[in-house]
Design a protein around this motif. Structure first.
Motif, mmCIF file in Angstrom:
data_model
loop_
_atom_site.group_PDB
_atom_site.id
_atom_site.type_symbol
_atom_site.label_atom_id
_atom_site.label_comp_id
_atom_site.label_asym_id
_atom_site.label_seq_id
_atom_site.Cartn_x
_atom_site.Cartn_y
_atom_site.Cartn_z
ATOM 1 N N SER A 120 0.834 -1.205 0.000
ATOM 2 C CA SER A 120 0.000 0.000 0.000
ATOM 3 C C SER A 120 0.869 1.254 0.000
ATOM 4 O O SER A 120 0.532 2.262 -0.632
ATOM 5 C CB SER A 120 -0.944 0.007 1.206
ATOM 6 O OG SER A 120 -0.227 -0.050 2.413
ATOM 7 N N GLU A 121 1.996 1.197 0.676
ATOM 8 C CA GLU A 121 2.894 2.354 0.722
ATOM 9 C C GLU A 121 3.548 2.577 -0.646
ATOM 10 O O GLU A 121 3.690 3.716 -1.103
ATOM 11 C CB GLU A 121 3.963 2.140 1.799
ATOM 12 C CG GLU A 121 4.726 3.375 2.176
ATOM 13 C CD GLU A 121 3.925 4.405 2.949
ATOM 14 O OE1 GLU A 121 4.536 5.315 3.513
ATOM 15 O OE2 GLU A 121 2.678 4.315 2.988
ATOM 16 N N ALA A 122 3.936 1.501 -1.307
ATOM 17 C CA ALA A 122 4.503 1.628 -2.652
ATOM 18 C C ALA A 122 3.473 2.212 -3.616
ATOM 19 O O ALA A 122 3.790 3.085 -4.442
ATOM 20 C CB ALA A 122 4.982 0.262 -3.151
ATOM 21 N N SER A 123 2.261 1.757 -3.500
ATOM 22 C CA SER A 123 1.194 2.275 -4.360
ATOM 23 C C SER A 123 0.954 3.759 -4.094
ATOM 24 O O SER A 123 0.782 4.548 -5.026
ATOM 25 C CB SER A 123 -0.088 1.476 -4.122
ATOM 26 O OG SER A 123 -1.136 1.962 -4.928
ATOM 27 N N ARG A 124 0.971 4.148 -2.815
ATOM 28 C CA ARG A 124 0.766 5.563 -2.466
ATOM 29 C C ARG A 124 1.837 6.453 -3.065
ATOM 30 O O ARG A 124 1.552 7.551 -3.561
ATOM 31 C CB ARG A 124 0.772 5.717 -0.940
ATOM 32 C CG ARG A 124 0.606 7.158 -0.459
ATOM 33 C CD ARG A 124 0.693 7.265 1.048
ATOM 34 N NE ARG A 124 2.037 7.056 1.561
ATOM 35 C CZ ARG A 124 2.969 8.011 1.606
ATOM 36 N NH1 ARG A 124 2.715 9.221 1.143
ATOM 37 N NH2 ARG A 124 4.171 7.745 2.116
ATOM 38 N N LEU A 125 3.080 5.985 -3.057
ATOM 39 C CA LEU A 125 4.200 6.807 -3.515
ATOM 40 C C LEU A 125 4.353 6.838 -5.034
ATOM 41 O O LEU A 125 4.839 7.824 -5.586
ATOM 42 C CB LEU A 125 5.503 6.302 -2.891
ATOM 43 C CG LEU A 125 5.634 6.496 -1.383
ATOM 44 C CD1 LEU A 125 6.871 5.774 -0.852
ATOM 45 C CD2 LEU A 125 5.699 7.971 -1.028
ATOM 46 N N LEU A 126 3.921 5.771 -5.703
ATOM 47 C CA LEU A 126 4.205 5.657 -7.135
ATOM 48 C C LEU A 126 3.009 5.923 -8.038
ATOM 49 O O LEU A 126 3.180 6.262 -9.210
ATOM 50 C CB LEU A 126 4.772 4.262 -7.438
ATOM 51 C CG LEU A 126 6.112 3.939 -6.764
ATOM 52 C CD1 LEU A 126 6.543 2.522 -7.099
ATOM 53 C CD2 LEU A 126 7.194 4.931 -7.178
#
Length: 353
Positions: free
Chosen positions: A346-352
């Motif tokens: 979820s954090e990767a999705s938020r940042l990218l």
């Protein structure tokens, strides 16, 4: 002020340790007689550990990290059947010596770390918990797997996982609800002096070997096409030898469709930055599981942000110190933090995205 205090402690650690020990001798008549010459050397070593952990915590502006260390030190003394007041008096002496030797300008900073540590030691309540929860989706599977590992039965542990795959337990579930929780439980058991370093290393090596058999399933699994154009580099900071957690993070992101490039343990800062440029990376996942290694994560982030070629790379950090202090990632200027494998996606999705 933080940097000045850390520099002072680093430069004078031996002198400070001796002053703290001899002040404690004066406060506790008979203490010196309890220890042989070898034990005195161990006492000085332990005091230097306390000073070093204090220094590392101050450097990254995290009282929580020092409190966690002091809690562990108190538990360790308890397991060794040593009086808890020994550590309390030691920290009191540390406070007095550091304030006197470093100058009054450091007093408020020292008090902000050492007073909460003393409170923690004086009023600490032991809380029993397990990372393998009774209500978790695969509690029985994880419990059996841990038991096999602790008893050095790698063959049965391997068979258990392969049989779970045949029953259509997903790779994600194995990673999240078996491997992740058992590794954390094993680390906790070592932390509590319930298993040896050798046992912890065996369990980790066994899990790494079992995970290696799962890669054909990982690479052949359907991928999320939304992530196929994002390149992720994963690396453990310099001197960090605990790589299995980050390896599982990289595998999890691979399952989610990201193009991952796992560098492994103990990767120098320059090599990480060079790889980011060569791989045209969009995201860097870095791991530091020891308090002493947080500074290396901070150094990498500084280097990335000043590099024209990879200044746009987003950085996610993770590892035990970041779980202890949920705001630590902000202190070192990371872009995000993931407590576990579920959070990293979820954090990767938020940042990218």
């Amino acid at each position: 002020m933080n940097g000045e205090l850390c520099a002072f402690i680093d430069a004078n650690c031996d002198m400070l340790a001796e002053k703290i020990l001899y002040l404690q001798y004066a406060r506790q008549p008979g203490l010196a007689e309890r220890y042989a010459a070898r034990d005195i050397k161990l006492c000085l070593r332990d005091i230097k550990y306390h000073l070093s952990y204090l220094c590392e915590a101050v450097a990254v502006d995290s009282v929580s990290l020092f409190l966690d260390y002091i809690s562990w030190a108190g538990s360790l003394l308890g397991n060794l059947k040593l009086p808890p007041e020994d550590l309390i008096i030691n920290i009191e002496c540390m406070k007095e010596v550091l304030i006197k030797e470093s100058g009054r300008n450091s007093e408020n900073l020292l008090v902000s770390y050492l007073d909460p540590a003393l409170e923690r030691l004086k009023y600490k309540k032991e809380v029993q918990f397990s990372f393998i929860k009774n209500d978790s989706p695969h509690f029985e599977l994880a419990s059996k797997y841990l038991s096999f590992l602790i008893n050095a039965d790698r063959v049965s542990a391997n068979k258990l996982i392969l049989e779970a795959l045949e029953r259509n337990v997903s790779i994600k579930d194995l990673y999240l609800h078996v491997f992740q929780v058992t590794q954390r439980e094993i680390g906790k058991m070592w932390h509590e002096n319930k298993i040896s370093v050798a046992c912890e290393h065996f369990c980790t090596a066994a899990t790494q070997q079992i995970i290696a058999q799962l890669y054909p399933h990982i690479f052949s699994a359907p991928k999320n096409n939304e992530n196929k154009n994002f390149n992720v580099v994963a690396a453990c900071v310099a001197n960090e030898l605990h790589e299995i957690g980050l390896r599982m993070i990289a595998d999890f992101l691979e399952i989610e469709g990201y193009n991952t490039y796992f560098l492994g343990a103990n990767v120098p800062k320059d090599s990480i930055v060079k790889t980011l440029c060569e791989r045209n990376a969009h995201l860097l996942a870095i791991s530091a599981t020891m308090t002493f290694h947080v500074k290396y994560a901070a150094d990498i982030i500084k280097e990335i942000k000043k590099s024209p070629q990879c200044s746009n790379v987003k950085v996610i950090v993770g590892g035990y110190p970041f779980n202890v202090d949920a705001g630590l990632w902000k202190n070192i200027m990371a872009d995000g933090y993931a407590a576990d494998m579920a959070a990293v996606t979820s954090e990767a999705s938020r940042l990218l995205h």
